[in-house]
Design a protein around this motif. Structure first.
Motif, PDB file in Angstrom:
ATOM      1  N   THR A  98     -17.961  16.688 -13.424  1.00 40.14           N
ATOM      2  CA  THR A  98     -19.373  17.061 -13.515  1.00 40.14           C
ATOM      3  C   THR A  98     -19.987  17.191 -12.124  1.00 40.14           C
ATOM      4  OG1 THR A  98     -19.621  15.941 -15.642  1.00 40.14           O
ATOM      5  CG2 THR A  98     -21.633  16.356 -14.393  1.00 40.14           C
ATOM      6  N   LEU A  99     -19.731  16.195 -11.275  1.00 38.64           N
ATOM      7  CA  LEU A  99     -20.292  16.216  -9.926  1.00 38.64           C
ATOM      8  C   LEU A  99     -19.697  17.352  -9.101  1.00 38.64           C
ATOM      9  CD1 LEU A  99     -22.221  14.525  -8.090  1.00 38.64           C
ATOM     10  CD2 LEU A  99     -20.161  13.469  -7.172  1.00 38.64           C
ATOM     11  N   LEU A 100     -18.383  17.501  -9.193  1.00 35.71           N
ATOM     12  CA  LEU A 100     -17.692  18.504  -8.389  1.00 35.71           C
ATOM     13  C   LEU A 100     -18.112  19.918  -8.768  1.00 35.71           C
ATOM     14  CD1 LEU A 100     -15.673  18.303  -6.115  1.00 35.71           C
ATOM     15  CD2 LEU A 100     -13.823  18.501  -7.783  1.00 35.71           C
ATOM     16  N   GLU A 101     -18.279  20.160 -10.050  1.00 35.36           N
ATOM     17  CA  GLU A 101     -18.692  21.495 -10.516  1.00 35.36           C
ATOM     18  C   GLU A 101     -20.044  21.873  -9.932  1.00 35.36           C
ATOM     19  OE1 GLU A 101     -19.856  23.646 -14.753  1.00 35.36           O
ATOM     20  OE2 GLU A 101     -18.554  21.886 -14.771  1.00 35.36           O
ATOM     21  N   GLY A 102     -20.980  20.908  -9.930  1.00 32.68           N
ATOM     22  CA  GLY A 102     -22.303  21.183  -9.388  1.00 32.68           C
ATOM     23  C   GLY A 102     -22.278  21.424  -7.887  1.00 32.68           C
ATOM     24  N   LEU A 103     -21.494  20.624  -7.169  1.00 37.89           N
ATOM     25  CA  LEU A 103     -21.408  20.777  -5.712  1.00 37.89           C
ATOM     26  C   LEU A 103     -20.812  22.129  -5.328  1.00 37.89           C
ATOM     27  CD1 LEU A 103     -20.157  17.198  -4.730  1.00 37.89           C
ATOM     28  CD2 LEU A 103     -22.393  18.188  -4.166  1.00 37.89           C
ATOM     29  N   ARG A 104     -19.737  22.495  -5.992  1.00 38.90           N
ATOM     30  CA  ARG A 104     -19.068  23.756  -5.646  1.00 38.90           C
ATOM     31  C   ARG A 104     -19.907  24.964  -6.044  1.00 38.90           C
ATOM     32  NH1 ARG A 104     -12.869  21.733  -7.043  1.00 38.90           N
ATOM     33  NH2 ARG A 104     -12.538  20.743  -5.006  1.00 38.90           N
ATOM     34  N   ALA A 105     -20.663  24.827  -7.145  1.00 38.66           N
ATOM     35  CA  ALA A 105     -21.528  25.928  -7.552  1.00 38.66           C
ATOM     36  C   ALA A 105     -22.617  26.172  -6.512  1.00 38.66           C
ATOM     37  CB  ALA A 105     -22.164  25.626  -8.909  1.00 38.66           C
ATOM     38  N   ARG A 106     -22.949  25.153  -5.734  1.00 39.20           N
ATOM     39  CA  ARG A 106     -23.980  25.264  -4.695  1.00 39.20           C
ATOM     40  C   ARG A 106     -23.374  25.637  -3.344  1.00 39.20           C
ATOM     41  NH1 ARG A 106     -29.554  24.875  -6.201  1.00 39.20           N
ATOM     42  NH2 ARG A 106     -30.743  24.512  -4.298  1.00 39.20           N
ATOM     43  N   GLY A 107     -22.063  25.852  -3.315  1.00 39.66           N
ATOM     44  CA  GLY A 107     -21.417  26.260  -2.078  1.00 39.66           C
ATOM     45  C   GLY A 107     -20.977  25.123  -1.191  1.00 39.66           C
ATOM     46  N   CYS A 108     -20.910  23.912  -1.738  1.00 43.84           N
ATOM     47  CA  CYS A 108     -20.481  22.761  -0.943  1.00 43.84           C
ATOM     48  C   CYS A 108     -18.955  22.714  -0.847  1.00 43.84           C
ATOM     49  CB  CYS A 108     -20.969  21.459  -1.566  1.00 43.84           C
ATOM     50  SG  CYS A 108     -22.757  21.237  -1.515  1.00 43.84           S
ATOM     51  N   LYS A 109     -18.455  22.300   0.309  1.00 46.36           N
ATOM     52  CA  LYS A 109     -17.040  22.056   0.486  1.00 46.36           C
ATOM     53  C   LYS A 109     -16.817  20.555   0.345  1.00 46.36           C
ATOM     54  CE  LYS A 109     -13.202  22.537   3.752  1.00 46.36           C
ATOM     55  NZ  LYS A 109     -12.812  22.916   5.134  1.00 46.36           N
ATOM     56  N   ALA A 110     -16.166  20.150  -0.733  1.00 48.69           N
ATOM     57  CA  ALA A 110     -16.057  18.730  -1.057  1.00 48.69           C
ATOM     58  C   ALA A 110     -14.634  18.217  -0.897  1.00 48.69           C
ATOM     59  CB  ALA A 110     -16.532  18.483  -2.491  1.00 48.69           C
ATOM     60  N   SER A 111     -14.481  17.135  -0.132  1.00 49.21           N
ATOM     61  CA  SER A 111     -13.228  16.385  -0.061  1.00 49.21           C
ATOM     62  C   SER A 111     -13.390  15.137  -0.926  1.00 49.21           C
ATOM     63  CB  SER A 111     -12.919  15.977   1.381  1.00 49.21           C
ATOM     64  OG  SER A 111     -12.804  17.113   2.219  1.00 49.21           O
ATOM     65  N   ILE A 112     -12.332  14.752  -1.612  1.00 46.58           N
ATOM     66  CA  ILE A 112     -12.414  13.650  -2.582  1.00 46.58           C
ATOM     67  C   ILE A 112     -11.504  12.509  -2.146  1.00 46.58           C
ATOM     68  CG2 ILE A 112     -12.302  13.045  -5.021  1.00 46.58           C
ATOM     69  CD1 ILE A 112     -14.176  15.432  -4.341  1.00 46.58           C
ATOM     70  N   TYR A 113     -12.047  11.279  -2.178  1.00 51.19           N
ATOM     71  CA  TYR A 113     -11.226  10.103  -1.903  1.00 51.19           C
ATOM     72  C   TYR A 113     -11.470   9.102  -3.030  1.00 51.19           C
ATOM     73  CZ  TYR A 113      -8.484   6.746   0.719  1.00 51.19           C
ATOM     74  OH  TYR A 113      -7.482   5.880   1.112  1.00 51.19           O
ATOM     75  N   VAL A 114     -10.416   8.825  -3.797  1.00 48.54           N
ATOM     76  CA  VAL A 114     -10.518   7.959  -4.963  1.00 48.54           C
ATOM     77  C   VAL A 114      -9.725   6.680  -4.724  1.00 48.54           C
ATOM     78  CG1 VAL A 114     -10.069   7.784  -7.446  1.00 48.54           C
ATOM     79  CG2 VAL A 114     -10.832   9.957  -6.482  1.00 48.54           C
ATOM     80  N   ILE A 115     -10.353   5.531  -5.008  1.00 49.75           N
ATOM     81  CA  ILE A 115      -9.717   4.236  -4.800  1.00 49.75           C
ATOM     82  C   ILE A 115      -9.488   3.545  -6.138  1.00 49.75           C
ATOM     83  CG2 ILE A 115     -10.746   3.958  -2.516  1.00 49.75           C
ATOM     84  CD1 ILE A 115     -12.807   2.066  -3.757  1.00 49.75           C
TER      85      ILE A 115
END
Length: 544
Positions: free
Chosen positions: A220-237
Motif C-alpha cells: 500500500t505504501l510503496l504503490e502510493g510512493l511510486r505513483a508520486r514519482g518517488c524512488k524508494a529503497s526498502i530495508y526490512v528487519i
C-alpha cells in the motif's frame, strides 16, 4: 472511503438503514441477501430449505468477495456473516464495518411482526449470544433500540464524517527544532506522498519496516510512493525488540552507503516502536542527520514512541541507553493499521493509554472506564479520540521540555519498574506494554505507601488494566527458571539505578497523588520501594 458494511442481528434494520444511508451519502446500496438470491435464482428461505445453511454460507462468502471488488457502496450484510472470520477480515480490508446494535427482545419483536420470512428465528437466543463477540469487532457501533431508521442513518453518517476529517495537531518547540504536524485520520497513510511534496522533501526515500508490518502495509505504501514519482529503497528487519540494537544500525548504514544515498534522503519508519526508534536513531546519525518521517502502525507507537523525538537502541545493560533527540518532519497516525494487530500487541498500547489518562486527569480516565468495550475492540471513532488525547498530552509536555530535563520526566510514569523488568527478563518474556501495566500499578501502590495517593487509586487502575486483559502483577513464568521469589526487590532496585532518570546513584520515581497530579521524587524510602515491589512481585493482600 471504501465500502460501508452494515452488520447486526436479524431485524436490526440493516436494509432500511442502509437504503437511507446510501441516499444520504450518494452511494449505491447493495443488500447481500438480494445479491445472493438474484445470482442463485432462489430466495434465501429456499436456499436454506433445499441446500442447507452450509451452502448458504458458501454463497454468502462468494457474494462478499465479489461485492468487495465493486465500486464503494453501502452494503447490508446477513446477520450471520460475522460467523466466518475470513468475512470479517475481508470487510475490514475493503471498507468500514458498522454494527447496528439491537437487544434480543427488540429483534424478536421486530422479526415476528415482519412479513419477511426468517429461517433462523427459532434459534434467535442461541444465535444472539454466539454472535455477540463477533459483532463487537465492528469499527462503528450504533444502538437502534428506540431510534427511528433515519436517526440511525444520520448518526452513522456523522461518525463516518468524523473519521474522514480526523485530527491534525502541531507541536511547536521553543528551540531551533521548529514544528511539525501529527495527523490522526483513518486512511491517512495514503497521504504520505503528498505530505512529502508539501514539505519540500526529496523523492529519494528509504522505508524501514519489519517483516510483519511490511507484509500487511508495504504494498500500500510503496504503490502510493511510486505513483508520486518517488524512488524508494526498502530495508526490512525481523520483528521484535531483539532487532533494536547497534548491529541493526550498522547494517542499515552499510545499506545506505552502498546505494550512495545522501543527506537529502528521507527515512520513513513504517512500523511500531522498534522500527520507529531504530529508524529515527539512524536518521539522526547518518551523515549527521537526514529527514525523518514517522508512520506508526502499533497503538504503542501511535500514542507514545512516535511522538516527541526520542530515538534510541538498546544495550545489553539496559533499554534505550544509546540514543538521541531527533524530531520527525511529520507523523501520520492511521488507526486502520491497528486492525492487523494481535490483541497482545494492541494491548501494549492500552497500557500507555492508561498512563496518559492518569497524567491527564479524571475526564480521560472516566472516558476509558465508560468506553472500555469500544477501546478494547479498537473502534475508530472512540479510538481516534483516545489517540488524540494521548498525543495532545505528549505534545504539550514535549513542547515545553524537548530534551527530558524537567517536566517530560512525568511521561515515565510506570516505566522505572517496567524497564527494570524488561532488562531482568531479557526483553522477551514481557512486552513493553505488559511491563508498563505492572509498573503503573506499582507506582500507584508506592504513592499510597508514602502517603501521596489514596489506596483507591491503585485499585481503580488495577481494575481498568485487568479489564483490558493486561497483567497487574509479575507472572510466575516471567523468565525460564526464575520464579517471582527469584526476582528480588534488591535485584530490581539495582536495575532501577541504571534508569536514565537516576541521579547520583539514586533512582527517581514518578508518582501520582491523584489523576492529573504527578510528581518526580528522589527521596523515597527504600522500605516503601521494596514493599511496593512486593505488592506486584507476589499476589500479596493489597491492604497490607
Amino acid at each position: 472511503m471504501d465500502h460501508i458494511y452494515l452488520t447486526g442481528f436479524m431485524a436490526s434494520g440493516k436494509t432500511t438503514v442502509g437504503q437511507l444511508l446510501a441516499t444520504e451519502l450518494g452511494r449505491r446500496f447493495i443488500d447481500i441477501d438480494d445479491f445472493i438470491a438474484r445470482k442463485s435464482g432462489k430466495s434465501i428461505a429456499e436456499i436454506f430449505n433445499d441446500e442447507g445453511e452450509d451452502e448458504f454460507r458458501r454463497l454468502e462468502k462468494e457474494a462478499l468477495r465479489e461485492i468487495s471488488s465493486l465500486e464503494p457502496a453501502v452494503v447490508a450484510t446477513g446477520g450471520g456473516i460475522v460467523t466466518n472470520p475470513e468475512n470479517i477480515d475481508l470487510m475490514r480490508r475493503s471498507g468500514i464495518i458498522v454494527n447496528l446494535g439491537v437487544s434480543l427482545e427488540t429483534a424478536v419483536a421486530r422479526a415476528s411482526a415482519s412479513s419477511v420470512r426468517r429461517p433462523l428465528i427459532a434459534a434467535a437466543p442461541l444465535l444472539y449470544e454466539a454472535r455477540r463477540e463477533a459483532y463487537n469487532l465492528a469499527d462503528i457501533r450504533v444502538d437502534t433500540d428506540g431510534r427511528a431508521p433515519d436517526e440511525v442513518a444520520s448518526l452513522i453518517a456523522k461518525h463516518l464524517e468524523d473519521l474522514r476529517l480526523g485530527v491534525t495537531l502541531r507541536i511547536e518547540f521553543p528551540r531551533k527544532t521548529g514544528a511539525y504536524d501529527i495527523i490522526i485520520r483513518p486512511g491517512c497513510m495514503n497521504e504520505l506522498p503528498r505530505a512529502l511534496d508539501e514539505l519540500g522533501l526529496s523523492r529519494e526515500v528509504v522505508v524501514m519496516s519489519d517483516e510483519t508490518v511490511w507484509g500487511f502495509w508495504g504494498d500500500t505504501l510503496l504503490e502510493g510512493l511510486r505513483a508520486r514519482g518517488c524512488k524508494a529503497s526498502i530495508y526490512v528487519i525481523p520483528p521484535g525488540e531483539a532487532s533494536k540494537n547497534l548491529d541493526t544500525v550498522a547494517s542499515v548504514y552499510d545499506f545506505l552507503t552502498a546505494r550512495k544515498l545522501g543527506r537529502d534522503t528521507v527515512m520513513i519508519a513504517l512500523g511500531g516502536g522498534v522500527v520507529g526508534d531504530t529508524a529515527g536513531f539512524i536518521a539522526a546519525t547518518y551523515m549527521r542527520g537526514i529527514p525523518f518521517v514517522q508512520v506508526p502502525t502499533s497503538l504503542l507507537a501511535q500514542v507514545d514512541s512516535s511522538i516527541g523525538g526520542k530515538v534510541a537502541v538498546d544495550h545489553k545493560q539496559g533499554k534505550n541507553l544509546i540514543g538521541a533527540f531527533y524530531q520527525p518532519r511529520i507523523c501520520l497516525i492511521d488507526p486502520f493499521t491497528l486492525r492487523t494487530l494481535p490483541y497482545r500487541e494492541y494491548s501494549q498500547g492500552l497500557a500507555e493509554v492508561v498512563k496518559c489518562a492518569i497524567l491527564s486527569g479524571d475526564e480521560f480516565l472516566e472516558l476509558l472506564e465508560r468506553e472500555k468495550e469500544a477501546v478494547i475492540a479498537g473502534r475508530p471513532p472512540v479510538l481516534t479520540e483516545v489517540i488524540r488525547r494521548c498525543c495532545v498530552l505528549k505534545a504539550e509536555v514535549v513542547s515545553q521540555d524537548e530534551r527530558d530535563e524537567g517536566r517530560r520526566m512525568i511521561l515515565n510514569l510506570g516505566h522505572t519498574l517496567a524497564h527494570a523488568l524488561e532488562s531482568l527478563t531479557g526483553y522477551g518474556k514481557l512486552t513493553h506494554g505488559e511491563a508498563v501495566s505492572i509498573g503503573l500499578v506499582w507506582a500507584c501502590r508506592l504513592a499510597w505507601r508514602v502517603g501521596l495517593a489514596p489506596e483507591g487509586l491503585s485499585e481503580r487502575i488495577r481494575n481498568l488494566l485487568t479489564a483490558m486483559r493486561l497483567p497487574v502483577s509479575i507472572p510466575t513464568d516471567i523468565s525460564p527458571g526464575i520464579s517471582p521469589g527469584g526476582i528480588s526487590p534488591e535485584g530490581i532496585i539495582e536495575k532501577m539505578v541504571l534508569d536514565k532518570k537516576a541521579r547520583r546513584g539514586r533512582p527517581r520515581f514518578v508518582l501520582p497523588s491523584r489523576p492529573g497530579e504527578v510528581g518526580v521524587y528522589d527521596d523515597v524510602p527504600d522500605d516503601a520501594v521494596i514493599a511496593a515491589i512486593q505488592d506486584v512481585l507476589v499476589h500479596a493482600d493489597p491492604s497490607t
